[in-house]
Design a protein around this motif. Sequence first.
Motif, mmCIF file in Angstrom:
data_model
loop_
_atom_site.group_PDB
_atom_site.id
_atom_site.type_symbol
_atom_site.label_atom_id
_atom_site.label_comp_id
_atom_site.label_asym_id
_atom_site.label_seq_id
_atom_site.Cartn_x
_atom_site.Cartn_y
_atom_site.Cartn_z
ATOM 1 N N MET A 239 1.235 -0.934 0.080
ATOM 2 C CA MET A 239 0.204 0.424 -0.115
ATOM 3 C C MET A 239 0.117 0.650 -0.291
ATOM 4 O O MET A 239 0.876 2.219 -0.705
ATOM 5 N N VAL A 240 2.070 1.074 1.192
ATOM 6 C CA VAL A 240 3.176 2.614 0.470
ATOM 7 C C VAL A 240 3.417 2.514 -0.934
ATOM 8 O O VAL A 240 3.486 3.890 -1.176
ATOM 9 N N PRO B 155 2.091 -4.064 -6.325
ATOM 10 C CA PRO B 155 0.982 -5.015 -5.788
ATOM 11 C C PRO B 155 0.964 -6.713 -6.439
ATOM 12 O O PRO B 155 0.298 -7.506 -6.082
ATOM 13 N N GLU B 156 1.822 -6.757 -7.618
ATOM 14 C CA GLU B 156 1.680 -8.129 -8.452
ATOM 15 C C GLU B 156 2.584 -8.615 -7.412
ATOM 16 O O GLU B 156 2.252 -10.000 -6.829
ATOM 17 N N ASN B 157 3.364 -8.182 -7.337
ATOM 18 C CA ASN B 157 4.656 -9.386 -6.778
ATOM 19 C C ASN B 157 3.672 -9.868 -4.593
ATOM 20 O O ASN B 157 3.857 -10.950 -4.269
ATOM 21 N N VAL B 158 3.054 -8.731 -4.410
ATOM 22 C CA VAL B 158 2.604 -8.800 -2.584
ATOM 23 C C VAL B 158 1.943 -9.553 -2.555
ATOM 24 O O VAL B 158 1.463 -10.755 -1.829
ATOM 25 N N ILE C 213 -4.455 -1.843 -4.404
ATOM 26 C CA ILE C 213 -4.817 -0.680 -5.144
ATOM 27 C C ILE C 213 -5.772 0.123 -4.271
ATOM 28 O O ILE C 213 -6.133 1.864 -3.850
ATOM 29 N N GLN C 214 -6.845 -0.572 -4.202
ATOM 30 C CA GLN C 214 -7.847 0.367 -3.598
ATOM 31 C C GLN C 214 -7.824 0.325 -2.364
ATOM 32 O O GLN C 214 -8.264 1.793 -2.027
ATOM 33 N N MET C 215 -6.776 -0.256 -1.221
ATOM 34 C CA MET C 215 -6.897 0.256 -0.691
ATOM 35 C C MET C 215 -5.895 0.943 0.096
ATOM 36 O O MET C 215 -6.425 2.005 0.765
ATOM 37 N N MET D 222 -6.970 9.040 0.058
ATOM 38 C CA MET D 222 -7.513 10.030 0.009
ATOM 39 C C MET D 222 -9.339 9.838 0.615
ATOM 40 O O MET D 222 -9.612 10.845 0.685
ATOM 41 N N ASN D 223 -9.602 8.978 1.133
ATOM 42 C CA ASN D 223 -10.515 9.187 1.934
ATOM 43 C C ASN D 223 -10.116 8.661 3.470
ATOM 44 O O ASN D 223 -10.674 8.052 4.238
#
Length: 899
Positions: free
Chosen positions: A257-258, A389-392, A404-406, A412-413
């Motif tokens: 996420m970072v 994100p793919e590796n993780v 990515i959404q998280m 942003m939210n």
Amino acid sequence: QTKDPMMQHDYTGWENFHREQWSWDKKTRGTHLVNCTGSCPHFVYTRNGVVMREEQSKDIPKLNGVPEYNPRGCNKGECAVDYQYGPHRIKYPLIRVGERGEGKWRRVSWDEALEYVANGIVDTIKNDASDCISVFTPVPAVAPVSFAAGHRFASFIGGHTHTFFDWYADHPTGQTQVQGLQGDTCETADWYNGRTILMWGANSASTRIPDAHFLQEAVLNGSKMYVISPDFNSTATKADVFVPIKPGTDAALALSMVHVIVKEKLYDEHNLKEQTDLPFLIRTDTKMYLREADMVEGGSEEKFYTWDTKTKKPVLMKGSWGEEPEKRAKLQPGFMGRNTFVFPDGHLDLGDLDPALEGTFKVKLADGVKVNVQPVFEVYKPKLNEYTPENVSKITGVAPSVIIQMARDFAMNKPSMIITGGGTNHWYWSDTVLRAFILLCAVTGNEGYNGTGVNHYVGQWKPTPLLGVVKLSFPHSPKKHRFCQTTIWTYYHGNVYDAMENDGVDTAKYLREALETGQMPLYPQNGRDPKVFICYRGNWLNNAKGLDYVLRNLWPKMNLTVDMNFRMDSTALYSDVVLPSAHWYEKTDLSMTEEHTFIHMTEPAIAPLWESKPDWEIFALLSKKVGEVAKKKGFTKYFDEKFNIARDLTKLHDQQIDGGKLATDEQACQFILDNAPQTQGMTLDMIRKEGPQRFKSNWTSPMKEGVPYTPYQHFIMKKKPWPTLTGREQFYIDHPTFFELGVELPVYKAPVDADQYPLRFNTPHSRYSVHSTWKDNVLQQRLQRGGPMCEISPADAETRGIKDNDWVEVFNDHGRVVVRCKIRNGEQSGRVTMHHEPELYVDLLGGGNSQSPIPVRINPTALVGNYAHLKFKPNYYGPGGVQRDARVEIRRHTGSVTV
Ligand code: MGD
Ligand code: MD1
Ligand code: SF4
Ligand code: MO
């Protein structure tokens, strides 16, 4: 014929029986002194000297703009009276006549029991040393007076007491590493303010029952809740998004996420530059921070630089450890690495300075040599780049689109928060997980504001009026008290085999170094064995990791084991002497928790039943008896060289009760209230009459009327330095141990695979008990299958030929437990779950319990005690109990079953 038969009905008497159970002639305050984190104020209703029931008091003052705390309670607390009158109750002092654990007792008088214990204590001091006496009692927030009773006693005789926060694996090691704090967290009303809520490794619907409603209310109000857990737990049923993650891989998810946030430039640059060490310069040649001592002859080792993009020069940063060292020692609260509140507001303000986060620069050292330096952020970038994100997704099993959404929601939210718990905190590498969590909050600026932060409620760990508790518990000052680090103590004296060589870590090497250099304590000193163990308010033996090692190697070292309890828990069962303790509705004490900001009390609804006594009184009587026995034996005085104290056992009683000023538990409560700024001006009577009182001040933020408490405002808003080496949230730790283990920065470390068995062993907390408490309660057992069980996925059951409700054996090289098996669709394949932590004698076959397959494992990062804010202080820093990495196999139990 009557017009209205109901009105005419003449009650004959028995019908009133049912109605009258709701009447009372006495109403008192009460709560449950268990480590449940709830701290719920109740009223207790008594009639004719019999306690009828408890009910939530519903009188916690309302905060603004958030739902109420009232009424707070849970399924266990609402039948606490059952423990008062139930069959569990220990009525009289008991001395063992059979083997330890056999359950054969002799009823004795208080006088005989105390004399027996006092004999053991005096003989040990005389023949061995006072530090061979060990007192275990946990969590002061739950019942500070009771907690203080045994600590005070140990302090006066020169015995050692135990850490518990780390031992329970509740201590957030990573938080201490990054923030120089033992911990701090928002009160749960603030959950309602989170717009994006990540429920990450905690299961609040089962384990924060009084507060779980805030989450549902937040969701109803439009917040988005992700629940991240390997199993579909009870909180997941309330989530917007359930994220089933592979066990022990949470750090990878957080770092991904970072990664997304950095890549999409969603980060809060100003927060990073001002509040974190990410702009601090690292020497590329040594990997160490660039220190003033590198640049200036005679400069400090504890002052650091950033690169000013305007002047293109290295600039010394304010607020570091080396600045005004006399200030850091000033009234240093036990929960902080150093006292930085004495710095003026605005100390971290960058003013005209614009530190670089990226780039490589050249500086000239004091000896004329030129070296390259890079900001921590620049050093970190190549590592962060690995967490795509793919590796993780391959590591965690979470789809890239979800990651990515998280990440976007979190950045942003806003405000966004993480609520975390034992599911992530109880792992060997929990420190890297927390460092990654805090980083996620720091890069998005989600800290210091309502509705933000990493919020950790693992254990009821926050005795907010700390100074009062400390003064009562450690009358010679904490500096003259022997604090034993329990994880090390158990590992060492229990001769535990951790199998860590299979994972490439030589625990013994690190432990030896930590002990030899005094970075971590071990008691007794001088190679002696512990001889006397006094346990109360904690079921130490039952929840000891490495249980089988402990029973085999550690327990037999004890000449005397004593337990004070109102029920026969496993520790009591394995003790030599059991002293009956008063129930929660039979004594006076205070209660508080990090989940809310109110202090309240329990008081006697009735006098202690049978021959039981409050813990405060038991230790007062014991201190008296020790004095008498010492006199009889002609051994009363000894000199404690370590602390330069001449001890005199004939004075012990007078010291324990402070000449009568602390003769009762009520006086002790008032002493705590009087001696802490958070509670000054409050009286016990005020709490009794008016109800729960809000703290006047708090740990890392001011208290504001009507506003939910959220931590770190002294740093984020007032811009005082964080109590770390660099004075910032410090993600880079340039210590040899951290380099050796490859964790100088927050990275993902795979869970320990030292036990060569196929299934991960998960031991979360149960809705139907608080640890071992209520495991033996029929009302709670009736809400579920009636006894302990383990849970596996249908797939794992099928491959092993296991059917629902079969007896199975869960085992590895450390031990085994034989228990019934439940096949659960919500469980992930590859994992066995067994709720922590049934008494050794409750519906288990084979002698062990859920701790048997779990050895004690010590992460070397937590042994570091020579690095500024990383130093041993009780429950502030030290190795955790680590209880989620064990691997096991499971098979049908084919032996005889008699239950
Ligand atoms: P756990 O119940 O251990 O922790 O309670 P919590 O903080 O809620 O685990 C929570 C969830 O995390 C479980 O669903 C578990 O399966 C999941 N989990 C396991 N492994 C992982 C993992 O690798 N990653 C993720 N993301 N999740 C994982 C503990 C807390 O509860 C504590 S410490 C205390 S002292 C109190 N104890 C307690 C109690 O004993 N009973 C009740 N009813 N309430 C309690 N509240 C407090
Ligand atoms: P503790 O509670 O304090 O012994 O155990 C807490 C511990 O289990 C915790 S906090 C954690 S997080 C933990 N979790 C965990 C895990 O998740 N997995 C694995 N594998 N291991 C883990 N290990 C630790 P417990 O069991 O409720 O015992 C409390 C005892 O105190 C008695 N008691 C009292 N006694 C006296 N004298 N006075 C009192 O006022 C009083 N109140 C309660 C109680 O009866 C029980 O025996
Ligand atoms: Fe009692 Fe704890 Fe339950 Fe609250 S959460 S009712 S204090 S047992
Ligand atoms: Mo805990």
